[in-house]
Design a protein around this motif. Structure first.
Motif, PDB file in Angstrom:
ATOM      1  N   VAL A  16      22.752 -58.113  -0.703  1.00 44.43           N
ATOM      2  CA  VAL A  16      22.104 -56.914  -1.231  1.00 44.43           C
ATOM      3  C   VAL A  16      22.155 -55.850  -0.135  1.00 44.43           C
ATOM      4  O   VAL A  16      21.539 -56.002   0.913  1.00 44.43           O
ATOM      5  CB  VAL A  16      20.646 -57.200  -1.637  1.00 44.43           C
ATOM      6  N   ALA A  17      22.938 -54.790  -0.393  1.00 50.39           N
ATOM      7  CA  ALA A  17      23.124 -53.738   0.621  1.00 50.39           C
ATOM      8  C   ALA A  17      22.940 -52.368  -0.024  1.00 50.39           C
ATOM      9  O   ALA A  17      23.727 -51.459   0.180  1.00 50.39           O
ATOM     10  CB  ALA A  17      24.510 -53.867   1.251  1.00 50.39           C
ATOM     11  N   THR A  18      21.883 -52.270  -0.827  1.00 51.18           N
ATOM     12  CA  THR A  18      21.683 -51.033  -1.586  1.00 51.18           C
ATOM     13  C   THR A  18      20.900 -49.987  -0.799  1.00 51.18           C
ATOM     14  O   THR A  18      20.689 -48.883  -1.295  1.00 51.18           O
ATOM     15  CB  THR A  18      20.945 -51.324  -2.907  1.00 51.18           C
ATOM     16  N   GLY A  19      20.463 -50.343   0.401  1.00 52.09           N
ATOM     17  CA  GLY A  19      19.810 -49.342   1.247  1.00 52.09           C
ATOM     18  C   GLY A  19      18.321 -49.270   1.046  1.00 52.09           C
ATOM     19  O   GLY A  19      17.780 -49.742   0.043  1.00 52.09           O
ATOM     20  N   ALA A  20      17.675 -48.629   2.005  1.00 52.77           N
ATOM     21  CA  ALA A  20      16.206 -48.571   2.008  1.00 52.77           C
ATOM     22  C   ALA A  20      15.692 -47.232   1.524  1.00 52.77           C
ATOM     23  O   ALA A  20      14.501 -47.026   1.438  1.00 52.77           O
ATOM     24  CB  ALA A  20      15.708 -48.839   3.424  1.00 52.77           C
ATOM     25  N   CYS A  21      16.589 -46.308   1.225  1.00 52.29           N
ATOM     26  CA  CYS A  21      16.160 -44.926   0.968  1.00 52.29           C
ATOM     27  C   CYS A  21      16.613 -44.424  -0.393  1.00 52.29           C
ATOM     28  O   CYS A  21      17.197 -43.348  -0.504  1.00 52.29           O
ATOM     29  CB  CYS A  21      16.682 -44.004   2.061  1.00 52.29           C
ATOM     30  N   SER A  22      16.383 -45.192  -1.440  1.00 57.64           N
ATOM     31  CA  SER A  22      16.824 -44.688  -2.741  1.00 57.64           C
ATOM     32  C   SER A  22      15.681 -44.341  -3.681  1.00 57.64           C
ATOM     33  O   SER A  22      15.794 -43.404  -4.458  1.00 57.64           O
ATOM     34  CB  SER A  22      17.792 -45.672  -3.393  1.00 57.64           C
ATOM     35  N   THR A  23      14.575 -45.089  -3.619  1.00 57.28           N
ATOM     36  CA  THR A  23      13.481 -44.813  -4.559  1.00 57.28           C
ATOM     37  C   THR A  23      12.277 -44.255  -3.797  1.00 57.28           C
ATOM     38  O   THR A  23      11.633 -44.975  -3.038  1.00 57.28           O
ATOM     39  CB  THR A  23      13.084 -46.099  -5.308  1.00 57.28           C
ATOM     40  N   PRO A  24      11.975 -42.964  -3.987  1.00 58.69           N
ATOM     41  CA  PRO A  24      10.845 -42.373  -3.254  1.00 58.69           C
ATOM     42  C   PRO A  24       9.533 -43.068  -3.604  1.00 58.69           C
ATOM     43  O   PRO A  24       9.313 -43.474  -4.744  1.00 58.69           O
ATOM     44  CB  PRO A  24      10.826 -40.926  -3.735  1.00 58.69           C
ATOM     45  N   LYS A  25       8.692 -43.199  -2.590  1.00 57.47           N
ATOM     46  CA  LYS A  25       7.343 -43.734  -2.808  1.00 57.47           C
ATOM     47  C   LYS A  25       6.404 -42.539  -2.916  1.00 57.47           C
ATOM     48  O   LYS A  25       6.184 -41.821  -1.949  1.00 57.47           O
ATOM     49  CB  LYS A  25       6.955 -44.628  -1.624  1.00 57.47           C
ATOM     50  N   VAL A  77      29.823 -61.491  -3.165  1.00 59.20           N
ATOM     51  CA  VAL A  77      29.676 -60.158  -3.765  1.00 59.20           C
ATOM     52  C   VAL A  77      28.726 -59.353  -2.895  1.00 59.20           C
ATOM     53  O   VAL A  77      27.615 -59.812  -2.589  1.00 59.20           O
ATOM     54  CB  VAL A  77      29.114 -60.245  -5.198  1.00 59.20           C
ATOM     55  N   ILE A  78      29.153 -58.162  -2.490  1.00 64.95           N
ATOM     56  CA  ILE A  78      28.285 -57.235  -1.759  1.00 64.95           C
ATOM     57  C   ILE A  78      27.862 -56.138  -2.728  1.00 64.95           C
ATOM     58  O   ILE A  78      28.713 -55.515  -3.356  1.00 64.95           O
ATOM     59  CB  ILE A  78      29.025 -56.623  -0.546  1.00 64.95           C
ATOM     60  N   ILE A  79      26.575 -55.929  -2.853  1.00 64.91           N
ATOM     61  CA  ILE A  79      26.078 -54.897  -3.771  1.00 64.91           C
ATOM     62  C   ILE A  79      25.685 -53.668  -2.960  1.00 64.91           C
ATOM     63  O   ILE A  79      24.725 -53.708  -2.178  1.00 64.91           O
ATOM     64  CB  ILE A  79      24.884 -55.423  -4.591  1.00 64.91           C
ATOM     65  N   GLY A  80      26.444 -52.588  -3.109  1.00 64.89           N
ATOM     66  CA  GLY A  80      26.178 -51.356  -2.359  1.00 64.89           C
ATOM     67  C   GLY A  80      27.340 -51.008  -1.447  1.00 64.89           C
ATOM     68  O   GLY A  80      27.755 -51.828  -0.623  1.00 64.89           O
ATOM     69  N   GLY A  81      27.851 -49.786  -1.580  1.00 62.59           N
ATOM     70  CA  GLY A  81      29.007 -49.353  -0.790  1.00 62.59           C
ATOM     71  C   GLY A  81      28.652 -48.294   0.227  1.00 62.59           C
ATOM     72  O   GLY A  81      29.416 -47.357   0.459  1.00 62.59           O
ATOM     73  N   GLY A  82      27.505 -48.426   0.854  1.00 62.48           N
ATOM     74  CA  GLY A  82      27.127 -47.536   1.957  1.00 62.48           C
ATOM     75  C   GLY A  82      27.413 -48.219   3.275  1.00 62.48           C
ATOM     76  O   GLY A  82      28.213 -49.160   3.354  1.00 62.48           O
ATOM     77  N   GLN A  83      26.729 -47.765   4.316  1.00 56.44           N
ATOM     78  CA  GLN A  83      26.985 -48.312   5.654  1.00 56.44           C
ATOM     79  C   GLN A  83      26.765 -49.823   5.729  1.00 56.44           C
ATOM     80  O   GLN A  83      27.545 -50.546   6.356  1.00 56.44           O
ATOM     81  CB  GLN A  83      26.114 -47.599   6.688  1.00 56.44           C
ATOM     82  N   ALA A  84      25.712 -50.318   5.043  1.00 56.35           N
ATOM     83  CA  ALA A  84      25.397 -51.749   5.125  1.00 56.35           C
ATOM     84  C   ALA A  84      26.463 -52.574   4.407  1.00 56.35           C
ATOM     85  O   ALA A  84      26.952 -53.587   4.938  1.00 56.35           O
ATOM     86  CB  ALA A  84      24.012 -52.011   4.524  1.00 56.35           C
ATOM     87  N   VAL A  87      33.038 -55.446  -3.039  1.00 62.07           N
ATOM     88  CA  VAL A  87      31.904 -54.559  -2.783  1.00 62.07           C
ATOM     89  C   VAL A  87      31.685 -53.749  -4.063  1.00 62.07           C
ATOM     90  O   VAL A  87      32.591 -53.050  -4.518  1.00 62.07           O
ATOM     91  CB  VAL A  87      32.197 -53.590  -1.606  1.00 62.07           C
ATOM     92  N   LEU A  88      30.499 -53.889  -4.654  1.00 57.34           N
ATOM     93  CA  LEU A  88      30.201 -53.167  -5.882  1.00 57.34           C
ATOM     94  C   LEU A  88      29.396 -51.913  -5.548  1.00 57.34           C
ATOM     95  O   LEU A  88      28.358 -51.989  -4.897  1.00 57.34           O
ATOM     96  CB  LEU A  88      29.392 -54.046  -6.848  1.00 57.34           C
ATOM     97  N   GLU A  89      29.883 -50.765  -5.990  1.00 58.40           N
ATOM     98  CA  GLU A  89      29.213 -49.491  -5.707  1.00 58.40           C
ATOM     99  C   GLU A  89      28.934 -48.794  -7.038  1.00 58.40           C
ATOM    100  O   GLU A  89      29.822 -48.629  -7.850  1.00 58.40           O
ATOM    101  CB  GLU A  89      30.113 -48.645  -4.799  1.00 58.40           C
ATOM    102  N   ARG A  90      27.663 -48.382  -7.225  1.00 56.64           N
ATOM    103  CA  ARG A  90      27.286 -47.812  -8.527  1.00 56.64           C
ATOM    104  C   ARG A  90      27.985 -46.485  -8.796  1.00 56.64           C
ATOM    105  O   ARG A  90      28.275 -46.131  -9.916  1.00 56.64           O
ATOM    106  CB  ARG A  90      25.768 -47.657  -8.634  1.00 56.64           C
ATOM    107  N   SER A  91      28.275 -45.700  -7.752  1.00 56.32           N
ATOM    108  CA  SER A  91      29.047 -44.467  -8.001  1.00 56.32           C
ATOM    109  C   SER A  91      30.202 -44.373  -7.013  1.00 56.32           C
ATOM    110  O   SER A  91      31.214 -45.040  -7.197  1.00 56.32           O
ATOM    111  CB  SER A  91      28.122 -43.254  -8.021  1.00 56.32           C
ATOM    112  N   PRO A 137      37.370 -53.972  -0.068  1.00 53.06           N
ATOM    113  CA  PRO A 137      37.664 -54.192  -1.493  1.00 53.06           C
ATOM    114  C   PRO A 137      36.554 -53.639  -2.389  1.00 53.06           C
ATOM    115  O   PRO A 137      35.746 -54.378  -2.944  1.00 53.06           O
ATOM    116  CB  PRO A 137      37.763 -55.716  -1.594  1.00 53.06           C
ATOM    117  N   ILE A 138      36.525 -52.320  -2.513  1.00 57.14           N
ATOM    118  CA  ILE A 138      35.434 -51.646  -3.219  1.00 57.14           C
ATOM    119  C   ILE A 138      35.775 -51.426  -4.677  1.00 57.14           C
ATOM    120  O   ILE A 138      36.888 -51.030  -5.012  1.00 57.14           O
ATOM    121  CB  ILE A 138      35.139 -50.280  -2.573  1.00 57.14           C
TER     122      ILE A 138
END
Lengths: 412, 187
Positions: free
Chosen positions: A126-135, A7-14, A31-35, A93-94
């Motif tokens: 886990v391929a949800t990306g590094a740029c989703s939750t602002p610090k 299972v790949i979590i995240g449908g972006g580039q990664a 590939v699981l994509e939240r939107s 397979p998204i």
């Protein structure tokens, strides 16, 4: 229960790069994509944003830019289209609209719980990306209530931004936002901490072409001196524009941006800024000088002088006596361009470090069968770039394949 | 040129292996990194006082220095010549802190140093401390440090030690960033 080997979590580039890499290994997966594919490129970027890397630097497994402008920089909508086209080209397979709520592991078996039911699998990426939750620094809570505060990903354009504006952070995001606000006449103060200064082009070539040519982006996670530090480095002070202009503190200063040090305190309406700005600038200038010197050495080693512009050096960062306090009473907006933080509430705490980041060795997580991709310096300096996640995926896929073989033999 | 220090080796007089070992240990256990430093100060006379610095807390336990160090201060015109002003100690603290950082960073990067000197100047408008003009701050309005590092590396690498040291300097941080200070009566 549904079941699939991986299972790949995240449908972006990664996620897509890993999907292509698993297909190479003939490993069934979803590939699981939240939107939607490339969702954050469509919804979490400001209007003028373009990639920091030129179009030719979009080499993904089995796919790359074939358009008419290899030296240009894609807008975020074009990146989204590029990734949508990639997903179609590799027939990934998204499943869209699938939100993961937890991953639980029992030996070699993992259950990925989602809003559309659980999935049993032997491998999770886990391929949800590094740029989703602002610090956002804690000091945000001490800001006067009349200020509208937003992270950089919520900023859209100068028209919808009321000035004066305090922009906090001088990596690509903060610099680009401060620059475009100031260019339309909005009063801007920019708080600057550690930063990485780079010219857009050097000796006539894109700086990313140089870094690619010198192999600097290929520095590996198991070879750099201090990987924890390398993973924390702020993004490069660059902007991708058709005219290929450089963006540094001198240029934003010339547009009228007031430059101050790192924000360190609030006292009523008064913001306090570090007096250490000059040292951060000196440090950035020194590192820039070292990079340009290594480029010049490469040029002379390879006898390329005739084909290139002459060597030159940008002027040192010009900071005359920055203020250490600014009264924010008249300010309307604060934009936090202070980076991103890990946010994995759906992963077990024992998979995370004390800052909430995933513990991993070059993308191999501590739980056998679990992998992470697309984080800063996952396996190489360019891991979080569109152009860098591909090699990571291609290296991790065989590891995942071997893991599946092991679990299969255990299960027999 | 690259030599890796053996556990007992000193580089620039810095025990590199011990330093690296400490970093590794505190990275593993951040609780041990919570230190506390202290000084005890007694009035001598007039504007003069003497501080004794001996006990500190770190690595999870009470510690003491090799001996009880003392430092005296006085005022240059109102005092009786017991020592320099307190804010001059701050200048000394800044340059010596940066210097220690240059030496340790150089040792860590295996750059041999032959000499380090530093000059520090702090500008102060004493209308502040004398209460003449409330708009003038009490402390330094500008501090300038010039560091001269000599060693067996290109000058740009030696200069890089200075910025790297300032980046990790406790006193540089204390001077450039606010810290909450609570002063209360013992009685």
């Amino acid at each position: 229960m549904q079941s699939t080997p991986a299972v790949i979590i995240g449908g972006g580039q990664a996620g897509l790069a890993m999907s292509a890499s698993l297909q190479n290994q003939s490993i069934d997966h979803v590939v699981l994509e939240r939107s939607e594919v490339a969702n954050s490129w469509l919804t979490e970027r400001w209007d003028s944003l373009r990639l920091l890397t030129p179009n030719w630097m979009t080499r993904l497994p089995g796919y790359s830019y074939k358009g008419a402008d290899p030296d240009g920089y894609m807008r975020s909508s074009e990146v989204a289209q590029f990734l949508t086209d990639y997903a179609a080209a590799i027939n990934a397979p998204i499943r869209t609209g699938v939100e993961v709520s937890s991953v639980t592991s029992n030996g070699n078996s993992h259950i990925v719980s989602t809003n559309q039911g659980p999935i049993r699998t032997h491998a999770v990426v886990v391929a949800t990306g590094a740029c989703s939750t602002p610090k956002i620094p804690a000091i945000a809570k001490d800001m006067p209530t009349h200020l509208r505060q937003m992270p950089a990903i919520a900023y859209r354009n100068p028209q919808s931004t009321e000035g004066p504006v305090l922009v906090v952070g001088a990596s690509a995001s903060g610099m680009q936002i401060a620059d475009e606000l100031s260019r339309v006449g909005i009063e801007v103060t920019l708080a600057v901490g550690e930063h990485t200064r780079l010219p857009r082009t050097y000796r006539g070539m894109d700086i990313h072409w140089w870094m690619d040519t010198l192999g600097l982006l290929d520095d590996r996670y198991d070879e750099v001196e201090d990987i924890a530090r390398a993973r924390r480095l702020p993004s490069l002070q660059l902007v991708g524009t058709p005219e290929k202009r450089s963006l540094d503190l001198n240029s934003v200063g010339e547009t009228g941006v007031q430059i101050v040090g790192r924000i360190v305190g609030m006292n009523g309406n008064t913001a306090q800024f570090s007096g250490g700005l000059a040292n951060h600038c000196a440090s950035a200038d020194l590192k820039l000088g070292r990079l340009l010197k290594s480029i010049d050495e490469h040029v002379s080693d390879h006898g390329l002088e005739a084909e290139l512009d002459a060597a030159s050096r940008p002027l040192p960062t010009n900071i005359d006596s920055a203020k250490t306090t600014v009264d924010l009473a008249s300010y309307k907006t604060v934009i936090w361009a202070t980076g991103f933080k890990p946010n994995f509430p759906w992963l077990n705490d024992d998979l995370l470090d004390n800052k909430g980041a995933i513990r991993h060795d070059g993308g191999v997580m501590t739980q056998p069968g679990m992998y992470v991709l697309g984080m800063p310096f996952t396996r190489r300096r360019k891991s979080s770039f569109l152009d860098g996640v591909g090699p990571d995926a291609l290296e991790l896929a065989p590891h995942l394949h071997k893991h599946l073989d092991t679990t299969a033999s255990v299960n027999h | 040129m690259t030599t890796t220090a053996a556990p007992t080796d000193e580089f620039n007089g810095v025990p590199v292996a011990k330093l690296r070992g400490t970093v590794a240990k505190l990275t593993e256990n951040p609780e041990l990194a919570k230190f506390e430093f202290s000084a005890k100060t007694s009035w001598i006379e007039g504007t003069a006082s003497e501080s004794t610095i001996y006990e500190w807390f770190g690595a999870g336990a009470d510690q003491v220095h090799a001996e009880a160090y003392t430092a005296k201060t006085d005022h240059p015109t109102l005092g009786h010549g017991h020592g320099p002003t307190p804010h001059e100690y701050v200048l000394h603290a800044l340059t010596s802190c940066i210097m220690a950082g240059v030496a340790t960073t150089a040792a860590n990067r295996e750059i041999e140093l032959t000499d380090i000197t530093a000059t520090v100047k702090g500008k102060m408008d004493v209308q502040g401390i004398l209460g003449i003009d409330p708009d003038v701050r009490n402390g330094f309005s500008q501090v300038d440090v010039v560091v001269d590092v000599k060693g067996n590396a290109p000058q740009s690498d030696l200069d890089a030690l200075i910025t790297a040291s300032a980046k990790r300097s406790a006193v540089f941080d204390l001077l450039t960033n606010p810290v909450s200070v609570d002063i209360s009566s013992a009685n």
